[in-house]
Motif scaffolding. Structure first.
Motif, PDB file in Angstrom:
ATOM      1  N   THR A 153      10.666  25.650  25.497  1.00  0.00           N
ATOM      2  CA  THR A 153      12.071  25.864  25.846  1.00  0.00           C
ATOM      3  C   THR A 153      12.305  27.351  26.082  1.00  0.00           C
ATOM      4  O   THR A 153      12.017  28.175  25.213  1.00  0.00           O
ATOM      5  CB  THR A 153      12.996  25.351  24.740  1.00  0.00           C
ATOM      6  N   GLY A 161      22.660  27.561  29.577  1.00  0.00           N
ATOM      7  CA  GLY A 161      21.817  27.109  28.487  1.00  0.00           C
ATOM      8  C   GLY A 161      20.336  27.247  28.766  1.00  0.00           C
ATOM      9  O   GLY A 161      19.913  27.912  29.717  1.00  0.00           O
ATOM     10  N   ASP A 162      19.522  26.595  27.924  1.00  0.00           N
ATOM     11  CA  ASP A 162      18.070  26.752  27.966  1.00  0.00           C
ATOM     12  C   ASP A 162      17.426  25.708  28.881  1.00  0.00           C
ATOM     13  O   ASP A 162      17.968  24.642  29.130  1.00  0.00           O
ATOM     14  CB  ASP A 162      17.501  26.613  26.558  1.00  0.00           C
ATOM     15  N   ARG A 185      19.793  21.402  31.848  1.00  0.00           N
ATOM     16  CA  ARG A 185      19.719  22.399  30.780  1.00  0.00           C
ATOM     17  C   ARG A 185      19.808  21.731  29.408  1.00  0.00           C
ATOM     18  O   ARG A 185      20.356  20.640  29.265  1.00  0.00           O
ATOM     19  CB  ARG A 185      20.857  23.418  30.924  1.00  0.00           C
ATOM     20  N   ASN A 186      19.273  22.407  28.394  1.00  0.00           N
ATOM     21  CA  ASN A 186      19.412  21.982  26.996  1.00  0.00           C
ATOM     22  C   ASN A 186      18.936  20.547  26.785  1.00  0.00           C
ATOM     23  O   ASN A 186      19.666  19.697  26.290  1.00  0.00           O
ATOM     24  CB  ASN A 186      20.871  22.122  26.537  1.00  0.00           C
ATOM     25  N   CYS A 202      19.991  15.433  27.142  1.00  0.00           N
ATOM     26  CA  CYS A 202      20.458  16.757  27.548  1.00  0.00           C
ATOM     27  C   CYS A 202      21.889  16.987  27.072  1.00  0.00           C
ATOM     28  O   CYS A 202      22.651  16.039  26.858  1.00  0.00           O
ATOM     29  CB  CYS A 202      20.383  16.917  29.068  1.00  0.00           C
ATOM     30  N   ASN A 205      26.393  22.778  28.107  1.00  0.00           N
ATOM     31  CA  ASN A 205      26.973  23.897  27.370  1.00  0.00           C
ATOM     32  C   ASN A 205      28.425  24.146  27.737  1.00  0.00           C
ATOM     33  O   ASN A 205      29.175  24.784  27.000  1.00  0.00           O
ATOM     34  CB  ASN A 205      26.176  25.177  27.641  1.00  0.00           C
ATOM     35  N   GLU A 213      29.116  20.052  19.600  1.00  0.00           N
ATOM     36  CA  GLU A 213      28.342  19.713  20.784  1.00  0.00           C
ATOM     37  C   GLU A 213      29.247  19.533  21.997  1.00  0.00           C
ATOM     38  O   GLU A 213      30.385  19.108  21.894  1.00  0.00           O
ATOM     39  CB  GLU A 213      27.553  18.430  20.552  1.00  0.00           C
TER      40      GLU A 213
END
Length: 660
Positions: A153, A161-162, A185-186, A202, A205, A213
């Motif tokens: 990640t 986000g990641d 993302r994420n 997923c 964000n 969340e």
């Protein structure tokens, strides 16, 4: 109102030495190698945890793996028949979550062919973009010690986000080959039984509600392409895929941001969810996987004591687990790792009085062989029973908790220690062996633990009821549980003290403020006492998530922060106070305890004890320091509400420089 359990007549217990409760577990996680030749277990040596490899034939150690620079070995698994992978962590105290360093290592069981696979997480800058990478193992291809699947990640620091990728890692060289990119993302990957990427859970964000969340999506992968099959923006609640069985059955967990979560079956074509297990009281704690490491046979929940709910009752391992549970009545039995052929498996047995034992079960002989214990010096027969209860708060909210009743004592008119848990949002009290609680019970105290609103494990709505209620309705719940125990005749109203650590320490001191006539003494251990200081001291404030968390749960109104701070209301505390702090505590730094002490001195009620251990963190780790604080704490309780204080236990000097 209901109290589970039936009183049993028994002889008075032996007074167990203080150090027996404070010693660290001899073994913690235990896993058998795929070929059945070795047993690996984490074990504390000094101030760190090491990885011990035992020969299964005679259970003698053949190698002890340890890390330099005071790092501990945390998570580990068998990457192959005789090769291990493990990660590093640093400990910050008894009540703090250890901090992972991001490093991963591999080594043969006998210590040969060591390899650093992933170095310290760190942050790298390329041009104007900063990024960091986190590596998380997803699956061990146990037939092949040279390969594991990992999720890498990459955090870019952007609002989006990641980004995650699924990689195949060589455990001898550390080289990685990309297998799949996440669709958004994420994301976290979910593999099928053939270790192929099948789903991705997923999170969005954007549009986050404070620190909670955001929206969630589920994607399915077919022939290398991702297709979205669920989006929380189009339906109520959230969903995440948790498991894919060898027969293709897809399991998912659903929650509606209010009630406890639900385990069910997911149609991968349509995204339709069919509930299989739910409980209106509590969330699911975990999944029960068969010896093949791939088949889901049940889930666990803990409405009071732990319960296994079978989804595949006909599965041989489900039937075996039921038989083993019957062989250990009153205890929680769980299946651990197994050999590659599934014939031999590690079985864990534990309870409120049994710290934990590990057995090797052989399916061919149908025999269980004792392996090791976590705390072999503890005699379960001398420990005390932990009984679940439910009661109703003043506003009608149902609360759950536990009473630990001193062995050999009638549950009537006992001196009581009220022990609110830390966290507070997310954690909850659990049925199981608790050395601290057992110590208090062994000294004659009834111990009350209640999951006040704001606690985790009872659904998101119950947890969110505590936001903004530190010192408010959360504190009322602790008071109501105390009054309930008095009304039932369990506790002597003239002999009650309140003690807690971290947030529990806040609740203990706030209890003394709010209920000046209810408690006879109060103890705060590595606690929060000045809510304003949470915005200037400690590690929670150091991240955006932590800052959002503080704004959500305590707010920023200065007058309300003072109203809800024990340090700002020290003149209302009339009972004796005991404080303790760790000099290296970053979660609740010693400045919090300094503020509380100064306020009490100014109010003319200086703490009877104020222990500072300069080398300790968020809870004391070293055994001498633990012996010191608990011996003084027991003497303090003994002075104010009775109980048993063995000769010579009331004063033990700390080896790490503690002072009164």
């Amino acid at each position: 109102m209901a109290l589970s359990g039936v009183l049993q007549a028994s002889d008075a217990p032996t007074t167990v030495p203080l150090e027996d409760f404070n010693r660290h577990a001899e073994y913690t996680a235990v896993r058998i190698s795929p070929n059945g030749e070795y047993l690996a277990a984490t074990a504390p040596i000094g101030d760190r945890d090491v990885l011990v490899v035992l020969d299964m034939k005679d259970l003698k150690p053949i190698k002890v793996h340890q890390l330099p620079d005071n790092k501990s070995i945390a998570g580990f698994f068998w990457a192959g028949p005789d090769r291990l992978m493990f990660t590093a962590t640093r400990k910050f105290g008894q009540f703090a979550q250890p901090g992972g360093t991001g490093e991963w290592y591999a080594v043969d069981a006998n210590g040969e062919r060591p390899r650093v696979l992933v170095t310290y997480e760190g942050t790298t800058t390329s041009g104007s973009t900063s990024f960091s990478q986190r590596v998380s193992p997803v699956s061990a291809l146990r037939e092949d010690a040279s390969r594991v699947l990992v999720q890498v990640t990459t955090g870019t620091g952007s609002e989006e986000g990641d980004r995650a990728e699924l990689m195949e890692m060589d455990t001898f060289t550390g080289r990685m080959k990309r297998l799949a990119r996440a669709p958004s993302r994420n994301c976290d990957f979910v593999l099928d039984a053939d270790d192929k990427p099948a789903f991705a859970n997923c999170a969005d964000n954007k549009n986050r509600d404070s620190f909670t969340e955001g929206h969630g999506q589920v994607y399915r992968r077919v022939d290398g392409d991702w297709t979205q099959i669920f989006d929380s923006r189009e339906t109520a609640g959230r969903l995440r895929v948790s498991h894919v069985d060898p027969d293709g059955t897809v399991y998912a967990v659903q929650h509606d941001n209010a009630k406890p979560n639900v385990m069910g079956r997911l149609d991968p074509q349509t995204g339709a969810f069919t509930p299989l297990d739910s409980d209106p009281r509590v969330d699911m704690l975990g999944e029960v996987i068969a010896a093949d490491g791939k088949t889901l046979i049940g889930v666990t929940r803990m409405p009071g004591k732990p319960e296994v709910r079978y989804i595949r009752e006909e599965h041989p391992d489900a039937q075996l687990l039921a038989q083993l549970s019957a062989a250990f009545p009153g205890q929680y039995v769980s299946l651990g790792g197994a050999t590659l052929d599934g014939n031999k498996m590690v079985v864990s047995v534990q309870s409120d009085r049994n710290p934990g034992e590990f057995y090797l079960y052989d399916k061919s002989t149908k025999q269980a062989r004792y392996l090791v214990s976590t705390r072999r010096w503890i005699d379960p027969e001398q420990m005390s029973e932990m009984r679940p209860f439910t009661m109703t708060a003043r506003d009608g909210v149902t609360l759950s908790g536990y009473l630990t009743v001193p062995k050999g004592r009638e549950l009537k008119g006992l001196p009581m220690i009220v022990n609110p848990h830390g966290g507070p949002h997310g954690p909850r009290d659990l049925w199981g062996f608790n050395p601290e609680v057992q110590l208090f019970a062994n000294r004659g105290y009834l111990v009350l633990q209640v999951d006040f609103r704001g606690s985790g494990g009872y659904g998101k709505a119950f947890e969110q009821m505590g936001y903004g209620e530190w010192g408010g309705t959360m504190q009322d719940d602790v008071t109501d549980a105390t009054q309930w125990a008095i009304a039932q005749g369990y506790a002597d109203p003239e002999r009650i003290c309140i003690y807690g650590a971290s947030y529990g320490a806040y609740a203990a001191l706030m209890g003394a403020v709010r209920e000046p006539d209810l408690y006879r003494c109060t103890v705060g251990y590595v606690g929060v006492y000045d809510l304003r200081l949470m915005y200037s001291e400690g590690d929670i404030r150091e991240s955006d998530t932590g800052g959002n968390y503080l704004e959500s749960v305590i707010g920023k109104d200065r007058s309300k922060l003072d109203e809800r701070s024990p340090a700002a209301r020290a003149d209302e505390i009339k009972i004796p106070v005991f404080l303790a702090a760790g000099g290296r505590d970053r979660r609740t730094p010693p400045e919090q305890t300094d503020a509380m002490e100064a306020a009490l001195i100014a109010a003319g009620n200086a703490p009877r004890e104020n222990i500072l251990e300069p080398k300790e963190g968020h809870g004391f780790y070293e055994v001498p320091a633990r012996n010191n604080i608990y011996s003084k704490m027991l003497a303090f309780f003994g002075e104010h509400i009775g109980g048993t204080v063995p000769v010579g236990e009331s004063r033990t000097e700390s080896a790490s420089g503690g002072s009164d």
